[in-house]
Design a protein around this motif. Sequence first.
Motif, mmCIF file in Angstrom:
data_model
loop_
_atom_site.group_PDB
_atom_site.id
_atom_site.type_symbol
_atom_site.label_atom_id
_atom_site.label_comp_id
_atom_site.label_asym_id
_atom_site.label_seq_id
_atom_site.Cartn_x
_atom_site.Cartn_y
_atom_site.Cartn_z
ATOM 1 N N ALA A 212 -10.056 90.956 29.659
ATOM 2 C CA ALA A 212 -10.235 89.548 29.313
ATOM 3 C C ALA A 212 -9.253 89.136 28.216
ATOM 4 N N GLN A 213 -9.037 90.029 27.254
ATOM 5 C CA GLN A 213 -8.105 89.754 26.168
ATOM 6 C C GLN A 213 -6.683 89.643 26.693
ATOM 7 N N GLU A 214 -6.310 90.534 27.620
ATOM 8 C CA GLU A 214 -4.986 90.451 28.245
ATOM 9 C C GLU A 214 -4.810 89.131 28.989
ATOM 10 N N ALA A 215 -5.829 88.762 29.760
ATOM 11 C CA ALA A 215 -5.749 87.545 30.564
ATOM 12 C C ALA A 215 -5.591 86.306 29.686
ATOM 13 N N ALA A 216 -6.112 86.378 28.487
ATOM 14 C CA ALA A 216 -6.013 85.249 27.553
ATOM 15 C C ALA A 216 -4.686 85.239 26.810
#
Length: 348
Positions: free
Chosen positions: A212-216
Amino acid sequence: MKILQTVLMSAAITTSGAGFAADKKDNPFGLVYGGAMTENVKGQVNIHPVSYKLNGLDIVANVYTPANYDPNKKYPAVVAHPNGGVKEQVAGLYAQHLAEQGYITITADAAYQGGSGGQPRSVDKPANRIEDVHGMADFITQYAGVDNNRLGLLGICGGGGYSLAAAETDKRFKVVATLSMFNSGRVRRNGFEDSQLDTIQQRLKQASDARAQEAAGDKILYAGDADMTDEQIAALPFEMYRQGYEYYWRTHAHPNSTFKYTMSSLLDLMRWDATNQIELIQQPLLMIAGEKADSLYMTEDAFAKATGTKDKTLFKIPNATHIETYWKPEYVKQAMEQLTAFYGKYLK
């Protein structure tokens, strides 16, 4: 005769740490194993740095050709590839030895790792690693002199697990061999020796949060990224990890080799297993492991589940641990004796 080698975990052979340092500094090909080639000499085994595209990414590899190689003749081939390692380490060692036996061999850095392309760096997903094996086969079967009907596969450590998976469906590989096979999915899911079963859900949550952090567009989180002191290495609970850190970060270190992988890769790793559908392997199978390796249970488990082949052999190298099969001359010699007889029976 020709040979293609795919090793999924790379390691190098050297007689001592001091010998390694000299090899690393002086070797023009970047090879870090003892006895590595320093130049191409006519009439001897030669090394050829190559590159090719795989799903849009640049893959770097080394092809080893046997003494007196003639591109107009036909040679058997063997493929080899590493897990966390690079082509200049153990993959190169075994590729060079196999070329000495008359095979054409290939070792490549995994996509997203080593000298190969792909962003973010150090992605370690099983689908990519299996595709790396197929990609090496694609390349080497177009190489001058390679006999496509005599293609073998060699997987080392984590590469062993990915090689098993590739060979389930890729019948270009006529025979399959593994050395110190490491089931990356099982270990990432259950922990080494199944020691982390009670934290699976917690670790899956960490991996999910990392994705999720990567996607953000935020910072990419990594696992296995630790610079350990000698004291910390000595305190590790498993011999494979103790000797592995010494091998990869001390005696056989290479700047392109790292233990780390993106935390989000665990979403794929933890739902994968090297033995899933292993019964699809019908080719002759040779599995080699150290008798004293604390990773031996993974080879034994895979061997028992490989029920689709009527021709399979498990060879345990007496007194050897997992990492020692990468570099100790007496254990490398025994592994090569097994591989020479196995490939010689089916590929020559």
